[in-house]
Design a protein around this motif. Structure first.
Motif, PDB file in Angstrom:
ATOM      1  N   GLU A 103      -3.493   4.471   7.565  1.00 47.30           N
ATOM      2  CA  GLU A 103      -2.194   5.102   7.364  1.00 47.30           C
ATOM      3  C   GLU A 103      -2.288   6.625   7.456  1.00 47.30           C
ATOM      4  OE1 GLU A 103       0.682   3.561   7.057  1.00 47.30           O
ATOM      5  OE2 GLU A 103      -0.249   1.568   7.160  1.00 47.30           O
ATOM      6  N   VAL A 104      -1.456   7.225   8.304  1.00 47.84           N
ATOM      7  CA  VAL A 104      -1.433   8.682   8.473  1.00 47.84           C
ATOM      8  C   VAL A 104      -1.139   9.409   7.154  1.00 47.84           C
ATOM      9  CG1 VAL A 104      -0.187  10.595   9.573  1.00 47.84           C
ATOM     10  CG2 VAL A 104      -0.878   8.598  10.917  1.00 47.84           C
TER      11      VAL A 104
ATOM     12  N   ALA B  13       5.143  10.248 -10.804  1.00 46.27           N
ATOM     13  CA  ALA B  13       6.601  10.419 -10.824  1.00 46.27           C
ATOM     14  C   ALA B  13       7.232   9.985  -9.508  1.00 46.27           C
ATOM     15  CB  ALA B  13       6.946  11.875 -11.120  1.00 46.27           C
ATOM     16  N   LEU B  14       6.549  10.256  -8.388  1.00 47.91           N
ATOM     17  CA  LEU B  14       7.101   9.909  -7.079  1.00 47.91           C
ATOM     18  C   LEU B  14       7.198   8.402  -6.861  1.00 47.91           C
ATOM     19  CD1 LEU B  14       5.311  12.615  -4.936  1.00 47.91           C
ATOM     20  CD2 LEU B  14       7.789  12.353  -5.173  1.00 47.91           C
ATOM     21  N   ARG B  15       6.537   7.637  -7.697  1.00 50.87           N
ATOM     22  CA  ARG B  15       6.639   6.178  -7.587  1.00 50.87           C
ATOM     23  C   ARG B  15       7.998   5.672  -8.071  1.00 50.87           C
ATOM     24  NH1 ARG B  15       3.029   2.108  -6.856  1.00 50.87           N
ATOM     25  NH2 ARG B  15       3.547   0.070  -7.734  1.00 50.87           N
TER      26      ARG B  15
ATOM     27  N   ALA C 281       5.893   8.211   0.806  1.00 51.82           N
ATOM     28  CA  ALA C 281       5.842   7.251   1.912  1.00 51.82           C
ATOM     29  C   ALA C 281       4.841   6.145   1.620  1.00 51.82           C
ATOM     30  CB  ALA C 281       5.473   7.971   3.208  1.00 51.82           C
ATOM     31  N   LEU C 282       3.696   6.500   1.041  1.00 47.66           N
ATOM     32  CA  LEU C 282       2.696   5.491   0.700  1.00 47.66           C
ATOM     33  C   LEU C 282       3.211   4.553  -0.388  1.00 47.66           C
ATOM     34  CD1 LEU C 282      -0.566   7.640   0.741  1.00 47.66           C
ATOM     35  CD2 LEU C 282       0.122   5.906   2.404  1.00 47.66           C
ATOM     36  N   HIS C 283       3.920   5.093  -1.364  1.00 43.29           N
ATOM     37  CA  HIS C 283       4.506   4.240  -2.407  1.00 43.29           C
ATOM     38  C   HIS C 283       5.478   3.232  -1.792  1.00 43.29           C
ATOM     39  CE1 HIS C 283       2.676   5.919  -5.883  1.00 43.29           C
ATOM     40  NE2 HIS C 283       3.305   7.089  -5.856  1.00 43.29           N
ATOM     41  N   GLN C 284       6.280   3.689  -0.842  1.00 38.33           N
ATOM     42  CA  GLN C 284       7.267   2.811  -0.233  1.00 38.33           C
ATOM     43  C   GLN C 284       6.611   1.698   0.576  1.00 38.33           C
ATOM     44  OE1 GLN C 284       9.987   5.317   2.009  1.00 38.33           O
ATOM     45  NE2 GLN C 284      11.444   5.339   0.315  1.00 38.33           N
ATOM     46  N   ARG C 285       5.456   1.979   1.149  1.00 36.20           N
ATOM     47  CA  ARG C 285       4.801   0.977   1.993  1.00 36.20           C
ATOM     48  C   ARG C 285       4.056  -0.072   1.162  1.00 36.20           C
ATOM     49  NH1 ARG C 285       2.669   4.892   6.991  1.00 36.20           N
ATOM     50  NH2 ARG C 285       4.642   6.045   7.158  1.00 36.20           N
TER      51      ARG C 285
END
Length: 265
Positions: free
Chosen positions: A176-177, A52-54, A162-166
């Motif tokens: 990646e942190v 969903a966060l994607r 944040a990972l989806h955005q990157r």
């Protein structure tokens, strides 16, 4: 894709609600089998929320997933784990209605800050949790671990978004942190959630955890990741947040005053 995001978030809420009830039984009976089953359901729910966060902003996903509180209260009532009165059911309904408006008001955008800033915020969150854990654990109450668990789970949502955005490939995740923040925050949240379930009613614990999670993750999503509110929805969203938080607080207060729940069977 937005519809897929909403469907995934709803499934996450259902799975998380069932997981709470199963984990509550396992935590109170010190049963590894029951608690392990609850963790599996939690993992499936987390997977759905990650999907969903994607497609949806963090606070919209958190609002939908937060509806698990109402499902937990109703489920605990039906399974005779914790009886719910008319006032509790009314608070649950108000909570779901408020969260629905919050979810509908969300819109996505580009990050407001650099990835390095997001990384620093995640590290600071981790340090703050480590400082807060000892006094919360030794206090002997459910609210402390529940609040910290909510912050930790909120950190998971922010890290995933944040990972989806990157848009990283799997090999790049090692650098990646947020990729490390996901399992660390999830582990801390799971342990503290289990402790809170041993000390308090499942509905009350769930209300505190998801309320804190929604506010923490939603606020960071707006401040860091570019999430926003659709034009014309600002006032309804603010009012809906107030209704939802009030409903969650009411459920937590009512549940905490009831006798400790007993698992059926």
């Amino acid at each position: 894709m937005v519809a897929l995001g909403f469907l995934a978030a709803v499934l996450a809420a259902v799975l998380s609600s069932v997981a709470t009830l199963v984990q509550a039984r396992g935590a109170r009976r010190l049963s590894r089998g029951w608690y392990g089953a609850g963790l599996v359901l939690d993992l499936l729910g987390w997977g759905m929320s990650a999907v969903a966060l994607r497609y949806l902003p963090v606070f919209a996903v958190q609002a939908i997933v937060a509806s698990q509180v109402a499902l937990t209260v109703i489920g605990a009532h039906l399974l005779s784990v914790q009886r719910a009165g008319a006032a509790e059911l009314a608070a649950a309904a108000a909570t779901v209605a408020g969260l629905g408006v919050v979810a509908a008001s969300g819109s996505t955008g580009t990050a407001h800050v650099t990835p390095a800033t997001v990384d620093v915020v995640l590290v600071v969150m981790f340090a703050a949790i480590l400082v807060a854990v000892p006094p919360a654990v030794h206090a002997g109450r459910a609210v402390g671990p529940a609040v910290i668990a909510g912050v930790a789970f909120g950190g998971v949502a922010v890290a995933v978004r944040a990972l989806h955005q990157r848009g990283l490939d799997p090999a790049a995740l090692l650098h990646e942190v947020p990729a490390y923040a996901v399992p660390v925050f999830a582990g801390l949240g799971a342990v503290l959630f289990a402790l809170a379930l041993r000390r308090g009613a499942p509905g009350a614990v769930a209300a505190v955890v998801v309320g804190v999670e929604m506010l923490a993750a939603g606020g960071l999503g707006i401040g860091l990741l570019g999430d926003g509110i659709r034009p014309g929805w600002q006032v309804p969203c603010v009012l809906a947040v107030a209704v939802a938080v009030g409903g969650l607080a009411t459920l937590a207060r009512m549940e905490s005053r009831q006798p400790a729940p007993t698992a059926p069977g």
